[in-house]
Design a protein around this motif. Sequence first.
Motif, PDB file in Angstrom:
ATOM      1  N   TYR A  44     -48.015  33.275 -14.679  1.00  0.00           N
ATOM      2  CA  TYR A  44     -48.818  32.748 -15.783  1.00  0.00           C
ATOM      3  C   TYR A  44     -50.190  33.394 -15.844  1.00  0.00           C
ATOM      4  CZ  TYR A  44     -45.033  29.473 -15.948  1.00  0.00           C
ATOM      5  OH  TYR A  44     -43.763  28.938 -16.057  1.00  0.00           O
ATOM      6  N   ASP A  45     -50.565  33.764 -17.060  1.00  0.00           N
ATOM      7  CA  ASP A  45     -51.889  34.310 -17.306  1.00  0.00           C
ATOM      8  C   ASP A  45     -52.925  33.199 -17.462  1.00  0.00           C
ATOM      9  OD1 ASP A  45     -51.254  37.311 -17.736  1.00  0.00           O
ATOM     10  OD2 ASP A  45     -49.740  36.223 -18.892  1.00  0.00           O
ATOM     11  N   LEU A  46     -52.432  31.983 -17.721  1.00  0.00           N
ATOM     12  CA  LEU A  46     -53.318  30.846 -17.945  1.00  0.00           C
ATOM     13  C   LEU A  46     -52.557  29.576 -17.584  1.00  0.00           C
ATOM     14  CD1 LEU A  46     -56.198  30.454 -19.356  1.00  0.00           C
ATOM     15  CD2 LEU A  46     -54.897  29.755 -21.370  1.00  0.00           C
ATOM     16  N   VAL A  47     -53.221  28.643 -16.908  1.00  0.00           N
ATOM     17  CA  VAL A  47     -52.659  27.320 -16.648  1.00  0.00           C
ATOM     18  C   VAL A  47     -53.590  26.296 -17.292  1.00  0.00           C
ATOM     19  CG1 VAL A  47     -52.053  25.598 -14.902  1.00  0.00           C
ATOM     20  CG2 VAL A  47     -51.521  28.023 -14.505  1.00  0.00           C
ATOM     21  N   VAL A  48     -52.994  25.441 -18.133  1.00  0.00           N
ATOM     22  CA  VAL A  48     -53.749  24.437 -18.889  1.00  0.00           C
ATOM     23  C   VAL A  48     -53.204  23.054 -18.547  1.00  0.00           C
ATOM     24  CG1 VAL A  48     -54.370  23.617 -21.207  1.00  0.00           C
ATOM     25  CG2 VAL A  48     -54.035  26.066 -20.802  1.00  0.00           C
ATOM     26  N   THR A  49     -54.082  22.094 -18.362  1.00  0.00           N
ATOM     27  CA  THR A  49     -53.658  20.697 -18.238  1.00  0.00           C
ATOM     28  C   THR A  49     -54.107  19.936 -19.482  1.00  0.00           C
ATOM     29  OG1 THR A  49     -55.697  20.035 -17.089  1.00  0.00           O
ATOM     30  CG2 THR A  49     -53.798  20.671 -15.721  1.00  0.00           C
ATOM     31  N   THR A  50     -53.299  18.941 -19.858  1.00  0.00           N
ATOM     32  CA  THR A  50     -53.736  17.997 -20.885  1.00  0.00           C
ATOM     33  C   THR A  50     -53.748  16.608 -20.258  1.00  0.00           C
ATOM     34  OG1 THR A  50     -51.593  17.311 -21.813  1.00  0.00           O
ATOM     35  CG2 THR A  50     -52.550  19.379 -22.649  1.00  0.00           C
ATOM     36  N   GLN A  51     -54.613  15.758 -20.806  1.00  0.00           N
ATOM     37  CA  GLN A  51     -54.701  14.375 -20.343  1.00  0.00           C
ATOM     38  C   GLN A  51     -54.887  13.454 -21.540  1.00  0.00           C
ATOM     39  OE1 GLN A  51     -57.895  15.934 -17.600  1.00  0.00           O
ATOM     40  NE2 GLN A  51     -57.587  13.873 -16.739  1.00  0.00           N
ATOM     41  N   ASP A  52     -54.160  12.336 -21.527  1.00  0.00           N
ATOM     42  CA  ASP A  52     -54.510  11.237 -22.412  1.00  0.00           C
ATOM     43  C   ASP A  52     -55.880  10.751 -21.947  1.00  0.00           C
ATOM     44  OD1 ASP A  52     -52.413  11.003 -24.189  1.00  0.00           O
ATOM     45  OD2 ASP A  52     -51.856   8.982 -23.577  1.00  0.00           O
ATOM     46  N   TRP A  53     -56.796  10.587 -22.889  1.00  0.00           N
ATOM     47  CA  TRP A  53     -58.181  10.258 -22.552  1.00  0.00           C
ATOM     48  C   TRP A  53     -58.699   9.299 -23.633  1.00  0.00           C
ATOM     49  CZ3 TRP A  53     -59.968  11.316 -17.934  1.00  0.00           C
ATOM     50  CH2 TRP A  53     -61.330  11.252 -17.673  1.00  0.00           C
ATOM     51  N   HIS A  54     -58.080   8.124 -23.658  1.00  0.00           N
ATOM     52  CA  HIS A  54     -58.327   7.190 -24.756  1.00  0.00           C
ATOM     53  C   HIS A  54     -59.657   6.451 -24.604  1.00  0.00           C
ATOM     54  CE1 HIS A  54     -54.403   7.949 -26.328  1.00  0.00           C
ATOM     55  NE2 HIS A  54     -53.757   7.396 -25.306  1.00  0.00           N
ATOM     56  N   VAL A  55     -60.423   6.475 -25.676  1.00  0.00           N
ATOM     57  CA  VAL A  55     -61.675   5.720 -25.766  1.00  0.00           C
ATOM     58  C   VAL A  55     -61.439   4.499 -26.647  1.00  0.00           C
ATOM     59  CG1 VAL A  55     -64.086   5.770 -26.522  1.00  0.00           C
ATOM     60  CG2 VAL A  55     -63.080   7.784 -25.395  1.00  0.00           C
ATOM     61  N   ASP A  56     -61.062   4.748 -27.896  1.00  0.00           N
ATOM     62  CA  ASP A  56     -60.738   3.681 -28.842  1.00  0.00           C
ATOM     63  C   ASP A  56     -59.682   4.221 -29.800  1.00  0.00           C
ATOM     64  OD1 ASP A  56     -60.606   1.518 -30.527  1.00  0.00           O
ATOM     65  OD2 ASP A  56     -62.591   1.815 -31.398  1.00  0.00           O
ATOM     66  N   PRO A  57     -58.411   4.222 -29.345  1.00  0.00           N
ATOM     67  CA  PRO A  57     -57.358   4.846 -30.149  1.00  0.00           C
ATOM     68  C   PRO A  57     -56.755   3.947 -31.220  1.00  0.00           C
ATOM     69  CG  PRO A  57     -56.448   4.161 -28.076  1.00  0.00           C
ATOM     70  CD  PRO A  57     -57.923   3.821 -28.028  1.00  0.00           C
ATOM     71  N   GLY A  58     -57.436   2.870 -31.572  1.00  0.00           N
ATOM     72  CA  GLY A  58     -56.970   2.013 -32.663  1.00  0.00           C
ATOM     73  C   GLY A  58     -55.639   1.367 -32.371  1.00  0.00           C
ATOM     74  N   GLU A  59     -54.720   1.424 -33.345  1.00  0.00           N
ATOM     75  CA  GLU A  59     -53.424   0.744 -33.248  1.00  0.00           C
ATOM     76  C   GLU A  59     -52.497   1.348 -32.200  1.00  0.00           C
ATOM     77  OE1 GLU A  59     -52.788   4.099 -36.078  1.00  0.00           O
ATOM     78  OE2 GLU A  59     -54.379   2.612 -35.857  1.00  0.00           O
ATOM     79  N   HIS A  60     -52.908   2.415 -31.563  1.00  0.00           N
ATOM     80  CA  HIS A  60     -52.132   3.003 -30.464  1.00  0.00           C
ATOM     81  C   HIS A  60     -52.018   2.010 -29.307  1.00  0.00           C
ATOM     82  CE1 HIS A  60     -50.351   6.316 -28.226  1.00  0.00           C
ATOM     83  NE2 HIS A  60     -51.246   6.189 -27.264  1.00  0.00           N
ATOM     84  N   PHE A  61     -53.061   1.203 -29.103  1.00  0.00           N
ATOM     85  CA  PHE A  61     -53.061   0.154 -28.084  1.00  0.00           C
ATOM     86  C   PHE A  61     -52.719  -1.177 -28.736  1.00  0.00           C
ATOM     87  CE2 PHE A  61     -56.436   2.081 -24.996  1.00  0.00           C
ATOM     88  CZ  PHE A  61     -55.520   3.024 -24.569  1.00  0.00           C
ATOM     89  N   SER A  62     -51.899  -1.966 -28.051  1.00  0.00           N
ATOM     90  CA  SER A  62     -51.542  -3.280 -28.584  1.00  0.00           C
ATOM     91  C   SER A  62     -51.276  -4.250 -27.451  1.00  0.00           C
ATOM     92  CB  SER A  62     -50.286  -3.159 -29.461  1.00  0.00           C
ATOM     93  OG  SER A  62     -49.849  -4.438 -29.862  1.00  0.00           O
ATOM     94  N   ASP A  63     -51.650  -5.513 -27.673  1.00  0.00           N
ATOM     95  CA  ASP A  63     -51.293  -6.585 -26.743  1.00  0.00           C
ATOM     96  C   ASP A  63     -49.811  -6.923 -26.864  1.00  0.00           C
ATOM     97  OD1 ASP A  63     -53.891  -6.776 -25.783  1.00  0.00           O
ATOM     98  OD2 ASP A  63     -54.453  -8.301 -27.253  1.00  0.00           O
ATOM     99  N   ASN A  64     -49.219  -6.552 -28.010  1.00  0.00           N
ATOM    100  CA  ASN A  64     -47.790  -6.765 -28.260  1.00  0.00           C
ATOM    101  C   ASN A  64     -47.165  -5.448 -28.706  1.00  0.00           C
ATOM    102  OD1 ASN A  64     -47.759  -9.737 -27.912  1.00  0.00           O
ATOM    103  ND2 ASN A  64     -49.172  -9.639 -29.644  1.00  0.00           N
ATOM    104  N   PRO A  65     -47.081  -4.480 -27.799  1.00  0.00           N
ATOM    105  CA  PRO A  65     -46.638  -3.139 -28.194  1.00  0.00           C
ATOM    106  C   PRO A  65     -45.169  -3.095 -28.611  1.00  0.00           C
ATOM    107  CG  PRO A  65     -46.789  -3.311 -25.808  1.00  0.00           C
ATOM    108  CD  PRO A  65     -47.353  -4.586 -26.364  1.00  0.00           C
ATOM    109  N   ASP A  66     -44.881  -2.176 -29.563  1.00  0.00           N
ATOM    110  CA  ASP A  66     -43.490  -1.984 -29.975  1.00  0.00           C
ATOM    111  C   ASP A  66     -42.844  -0.805 -29.236  1.00  0.00           C
ATOM    112  OD1 ASP A  66     -44.476   0.337 -31.217  1.00  0.00           O
ATOM    113  OD2 ASP A  66     -44.310  -0.495 -33.238  1.00  0.00           O
ATOM    114  N   TYR A  67     -43.624  -0.084 -28.425  1.00  0.00           N
ATOM    115  CA  TYR A  67     -43.142   1.058 -27.640  1.00  0.00           C
ATOM    116  C   TYR A  67     -42.556   2.159 -28.528  1.00  0.00           C
ATOM    117  CZ  TYR A  67     -44.057  -1.906 -23.657  1.00  0.00           C
ATOM    118  OH  TYR A  67     -44.678  -2.720 -22.747  1.00  0.00           O
ATOM    119  N   VAL A  68     -42.971   2.166 -29.786  1.00  0.00           N
ATOM    120  CA  VAL A  68     -42.640   3.245 -30.710  1.00  0.00           C
ATOM    121  C   VAL A  68     -43.942   3.843 -31.234  1.00  0.00           C
ATOM    122  CG1 VAL A  68     -41.518   3.857 -32.881  1.00  0.00           C
ATOM    123  CG2 VAL A  68     -40.451   2.181 -31.358  1.00  0.00           C
ATOM    124  N   ASP A  69     -44.748   2.991 -31.855  1.00  0.00           N
ATOM    125  CA  ASP A  69     -46.044   3.413 -32.381  1.00  0.00           C
ATOM    126  C   ASP A  69     -47.221   2.764 -31.666  1.00  0.00           C
ATOM    127  OD1 ASP A  69     -45.035   5.088 -34.506  1.00  0.00           O
ATOM    128  OD2 ASP A  69     -44.385   3.235 -35.463  1.00  0.00           O
TER     129      ASP A  69
END
Length: 191
Positions: A44-69
Motif C-alpha cells: 500500500y502506498d497509503l493507509v487510511v483509517t475512518t472513524q464514526d465521530w458523532h457529535v450531534d447526528p440528529g435522527e441517527h441516534f434514537s432511544d427507540n432505534p429501528d436498526y435501519v435508519d
Amino acid sequence: MSTRALIVVDVQPTFCEGGELPVDGGNQVAADVAAYAAAHRGRYDLVVTTQDWHVDPGEHFSDNPDYVDSWPVHGVAGSPNAALHPALADLAADVAVRKGQYDHGYSGFEGVTDDDRTLEDVLHAAGIDAVDVVGLAESHCVRRTALDAVTAGFATRVLTDLTAPVSPELGERARTELAAAGVTLTPSTAL
C-alpha cells in the motif's frame, strides 16, 4: 501498475463486542486487520483509517432505534469507544478521517481529516487509483465507503475476510450490491 490505498473503516470498540453497537466478530476483525496490515504494509502506498465521530447526528441516534435508519448512541466524538481499536495501536496509518459529526456518516467519503480534507482529496493527492476496503460493518459503512470509492473512479476491492456484517442477511445483501456496482470481493488470502 496501480497505486493502492488500504482504507480501514470504523475499526472502533463501539462496533466490537462490549461496545454500544457490537458486530459479532468485531474484535476478531480488528485483530485480523492489524495482522494483515502489519504483514502487507508494502502493498500500500497509503493507509487510511475512518472513524464514526458523532457529535450531534440528529435522527441517527434514537432511544427507540429501528436498526435501519436509527441506532443506539455510539461512536461519540472523544469517547474511548470512538477511538481506534487497541488492536490497531501499531497500524501507523498515514491519514485519519472522521465522519458523521452531524449526520449519519456511513461512508468514509463523507468525512474529513483534521485539516478538512475529504477522503477523495487525500486519495487523489497521493496519486491513488485503487483501494482495498476492510473494517466494520460490512453491511453499512464498509459497503457505503466501497460504493462511493467506485463512484469516485477508484478500482475497489473489499477484502471479505477482514470485515463482518451486522447480520448474515444484511451481509449477503451488501455483497450482492457491491458486486453489481463493480466492487471486487475477495479474501485477503487470495491476493
